[in-house]
Design a protein around this motif. Sequence first.
Motif, PDB file in Angstrom:
ATOM      1  N   GLY A 235       1.900 -10.181  55.408  1.00  0.00           N
ATOM      2  CA  GLY A 235       2.204  -9.286  54.296  1.00  0.00           C
ATOM      3  C   GLY A 235       3.676  -9.253  53.953  1.00  0.00           C
ATOM      4  N   MET A 236       4.522  -9.168  54.955  1.00  0.00           N
ATOM      5  CA  MET A 236       5.958  -9.111  54.735  1.00  0.00           C
ATOM      6  C   MET A 236       6.475 -10.438  54.181  1.00  0.00           C
ATOM      7  SD  MET A 236       8.768  -7.793  57.489  1.00  0.00           S
ATOM      8  CE  MET A 236      10.496  -7.536  57.050  1.00  0.00           C
ATOM      9  N   THR A 237       5.893 -11.537  54.639  1.00  0.00           N
ATOM     10  CA  THR A 237       6.296 -12.857  54.163  1.00  0.00           C
ATOM     11  C   THR A 237       5.941 -13.032  52.689  1.00  0.00           C
ATOM     12  OG1 THR A 237       5.874 -13.733  56.369  1.00  0.00           O
ATOM     13  CG2 THR A 237       6.141 -15.326  54.610  1.00  0.00           C
ATOM     14  N   LEU A 238       4.732 -12.617  52.310  1.00  0.00           N
ATOM     15  CA  LEU A 238       4.322 -12.712  50.912  1.00  0.00           C
ATOM     16  C   LEU A 238       5.199 -11.844  50.026  1.00  0.00           C
ATOM     17  CD1 LEU A 238       0.428 -12.625  51.309  1.00  0.00           C
ATOM     18  CD2 LEU A 238       1.840 -14.587  50.678  1.00  0.00           C
ATOM     19  N   LEU A 239       5.524 -10.642  50.506  1.00  0.00           N
ATOM     20  CA  LEU A 239       6.382  -9.745  49.733  1.00  0.00           C
ATOM     21  C   LEU A 239       7.765 -10.351  49.534  1.00  0.00           C
ATOM     22  CD1 LEU A 239       6.841  -7.018  48.371  1.00  0.00           C
ATOM     23  CD2 LEU A 239       7.444  -6.077  50.624  1.00  0.00           C
ATOM     24  N   ALA A 240       8.328 -10.945  50.590  1.00  0.00           N
ATOM     25  CA  ALA A 240       9.649 -11.572  50.479  1.00  0.00           C
ATOM     26  C   ALA A 240       9.632 -12.727  49.485  1.00  0.00           C
ATOM     27  CB  ALA A 240      10.109 -12.067  51.856  1.00  0.00           C
ATOM     28  N   THR A 241       8.563 -13.510  49.493  1.00  0.00           N
ATOM     29  CA  THR A 241       8.445 -14.636  48.555  1.00  0.00           C
ATOM     30  C   THR A 241       8.352 -14.131  47.120  1.00  0.00           C
ATOM     31  OG1 THR A 241       7.230 -15.858  50.261  1.00  0.00           O
ATOM     32  CG2 THR A 241       7.190 -16.761  48.045  1.00  0.00           C
ATOM     33  N   GLN A 242       7.562 -13.094  46.897  1.00  0.00           N
ATOM     34  CA  GLN A 242       7.412 -12.534  45.557  1.00  0.00           C
ATOM     35  C   GLN A 242       8.720 -11.949  45.038  1.00  0.00           C
ATOM     36  OE1 GLN A 242       4.243  -9.715  46.075  1.00  0.00           O
ATOM     37  NE2 GLN A 242       2.680 -11.293  46.347  1.00  0.00           N
ATOM     38  N   ARG A 243       9.411 -11.214  45.900  1.00  0.00           N
ATOM     39  CA  ARG A 243      10.695 -10.624  45.485  1.00  0.00           C
ATOM     40  C   ARG A 243      11.719 -11.715  45.187  1.00  0.00           C
ATOM     41  NH1 ARG A 243      11.081  -5.269  47.575  1.00  0.00           N
ATOM     42  NH2 ARG A 243       9.169  -4.219  46.893  1.00  0.00           N
ATOM     43  N   PHE A 244      11.690 -12.777  45.973  1.00  0.00           N
ATOM     44  CA  PHE A 244      12.606 -13.893  45.739  1.00  0.00           C
ATOM     45  C   PHE A 244      12.332 -14.513  44.368  1.00  0.00           C
ATOM     46  CE2 PHE A 244      13.983 -18.316  46.049  1.00  0.00           C
ATOM     47  CZ  PHE A 244      15.237 -18.199  46.629  1.00  0.00           C
ATOM     48  N   ALA A 245      11.054 -14.718  44.040  1.00  0.00           N
ATOM     49  CA  ALA A 245      10.683 -15.276  42.734  1.00  0.00           C
ATOM     50  C   ALA A 245      11.137 -14.357  41.606  1.00  0.00           C
ATOM     51  CB  ALA A 245       9.175 -15.498  42.669  1.00  0.00           C
ATOM     52  N   GLU A 246      10.974 -13.052  41.788  1.00  0.00           N
ATOM     53  CA  GLU A 246      11.386 -12.095  40.766  1.00  0.00           C
ATOM     54  C   GLU A 246      12.887 -12.168  40.502  1.00  0.00           C
ATOM     55  OE1 GLU A 246       9.998  -8.402  42.305  1.00  0.00           O
ATOM     56  OE2 GLU A 246       7.883  -8.866  41.953  1.00  0.00           O
ATOM     57  N   GLU A 247      13.679 -12.322  41.558  1.00  0.00           N
ATOM     58  CA  GLU A 247      15.131 -12.431  41.389  1.00  0.00           C
ATOM     59  C   GLU A 247      15.497 -13.696  40.611  1.00  0.00           C
ATOM     60  OE1 GLU A 247      17.791 -10.596  42.119  1.00  0.00           O
ATOM     61  OE2 GLU A 247      16.603  -8.918  42.824  1.00  0.00           O
ATOM     62  N   LEU A 248      14.830 -14.797  40.924  1.00  0.00           N
ATOM     63  CA  LEU A 248      15.110 -16.044  40.205  1.00  0.00           C
ATOM     64  C   LEU A 248      14.766 -15.910  38.726  1.00  0.00           C
ATOM     65  CD1 LEU A 248      13.768 -18.805  42.649  1.00  0.00           C
ATOM     66  CD2 LEU A 248      16.127 -18.031  42.345  1.00  0.00           C
ATOM     67  N   LEU A 249      13.598 -15.349  38.426  1.00  0.00           N
ATOM     68  CA  LEU A 249      13.164 -15.217  37.043  1.00  0.00           C
ATOM     69  C   LEU A 249      14.045 -14.250  36.259  1.00  0.00           C
ATOM     70  CD1 LEU A 249       9.303 -15.087  37.672  1.00  0.00           C
ATOM     71  CD2 LEU A 249      10.584 -16.962  36.599  1.00  0.00           C
ATOM     72  N   ALA A 250      14.570 -13.234  36.935  1.00  0.00           N
ATOM     73  CA  ALA A 250      15.394 -12.242  36.259  1.00  0.00           C
ATOM     74  C   ALA A 250      16.805 -12.743  35.971  1.00  0.00           C
ATOM     75  CB  ALA A 250      15.464 -10.965  37.100  1.00  0.00           C
ATOM     76  N   ASN A 251      17.293 -13.687  36.759  1.00  0.00           N
ATOM     77  CA  ASN A 251      18.698 -14.083  36.643  1.00  0.00           C
ATOM     78  C   ASN A 251      18.935 -15.549  36.286  1.00  0.00           C
ATOM     79  OD1 ASN A 251      20.175 -11.552  37.653  1.00  0.00           O
ATOM     80  ND2 ASN A 251      18.670 -11.891  39.268  1.00  0.00           N
ATOM     81  N   GLN A 252      17.896 -16.364  36.293  1.00  0.00           N
ATOM     82  CA  GLN A 252      18.050 -17.780  35.996  1.00  0.00           C
ATOM     83  C   GLN A 252      17.027 -18.183  34.926  1.00  0.00           C
ATOM     84  OE1 GLN A 252      20.209 -20.091  37.501  1.00  0.00           O
ATOM     85  NE2 GLN A 252      21.157 -18.609  38.866  1.00  0.00           N
ATOM     86  N   GLY A 253      17.450 -19.000  33.972  1.00  0.00           N
ATOM     87  CA  GLY A 253      16.540 -19.426  32.913  1.00  0.00           C
ATOM     88  C   GLY A 253      15.678 -20.596  33.319  1.00  0.00           C
ATOM     89  N   ILE A 254      14.794 -20.366  34.285  1.00  0.00           N
ATOM     90  CA  ILE A 254      13.951 -21.448  34.800  1.00  0.00           C
ATOM     91  C   ILE A 254      12.501 -20.991  34.872  1.00  0.00           C
ATOM     92  CG2 ILE A 254      15.782 -22.529  36.181  1.00  0.00           C
ATOM     93  CD1 ILE A 254      14.468 -21.146  38.637  1.00  0.00           C
ATOM     94  N   GLU A 255      11.612 -21.950  35.051  1.00  0.00           N
ATOM     95  CA  GLU A 255      10.202 -21.678  35.326  1.00  0.00           C
ATOM     96  C   GLU A 255       9.990 -21.869  36.818  1.00  0.00           C
ATOM     97  OE1 GLU A 255       5.810 -23.706  34.494  1.00  0.00           O
ATOM     98  OE2 GLU A 255       7.555 -24.314  33.309  1.00  0.00           O
TER      99      GLU A 255
END
Length: 213
Positions: A59-79
């Motif tokens: 659960g903690m690993t999945l949450l960390a991965t999701q939060r990491f993806a959210e940071e990338l999408l919020a700050n970088q213009g990538i898919e």
Amino acid sequence: MPGKAATRCVPTRYVLAFFGVLAIAGCAAKYTQVAPRMNLEPYGRIALVTFASESADSGMTLLATQRFAEELLANQGIEVLELGPADSSLRALIHDGDGSALAQALGREKNVPAVFVGRLKVSDVRPRGRVGGSGLSLKATVSAELTVRLLSTSTGGTVWRGSSAANGTVGRMHVSSGLPSIAVRDPEEAYGEVVRVLVGGVTRDFRPTWIRQ
């Protein structure tokens, strides 16, 4: 009376006006945005493999991965192409932890120029105690470390690497005059806070910053 300095009260409106001027001066300060140290836009599309973990709790690993993806999408213009261990041909490579081979396989299978892989290490809950003048204090803590790499899918080489560590308290107990006082946090809240700190630290190179002129 003679010999004593006269005291004069300053009207409230002048005091408010003075602080108003200070507030306006503060608001007038200029801030300039500084681009992130790591610009991912040239990649266009990057794969993100669910982080590996040395813990049985995913659960903690999945949450960390999701939060990491959210940071990338919020700050970088990538898919971001999010991939989990269930992706057939990549399952064995993810399990073996061969990052280079995984990156090159993803380049062929998913047609992406780069891939993020990471590993989350979480300690067991550790009790800590302290004896003071007010009594005995105990707390249960966990520590975690997140390491993430960005790999080139053409060569398998590391393009970027970052890591972050955090500690969290999951419960406390205080004994004073023979009477215990116990406070236990919701595990999801406690571990969520640890994940927030971890991801915030490891993604700092991907976020813009502001400097005061």
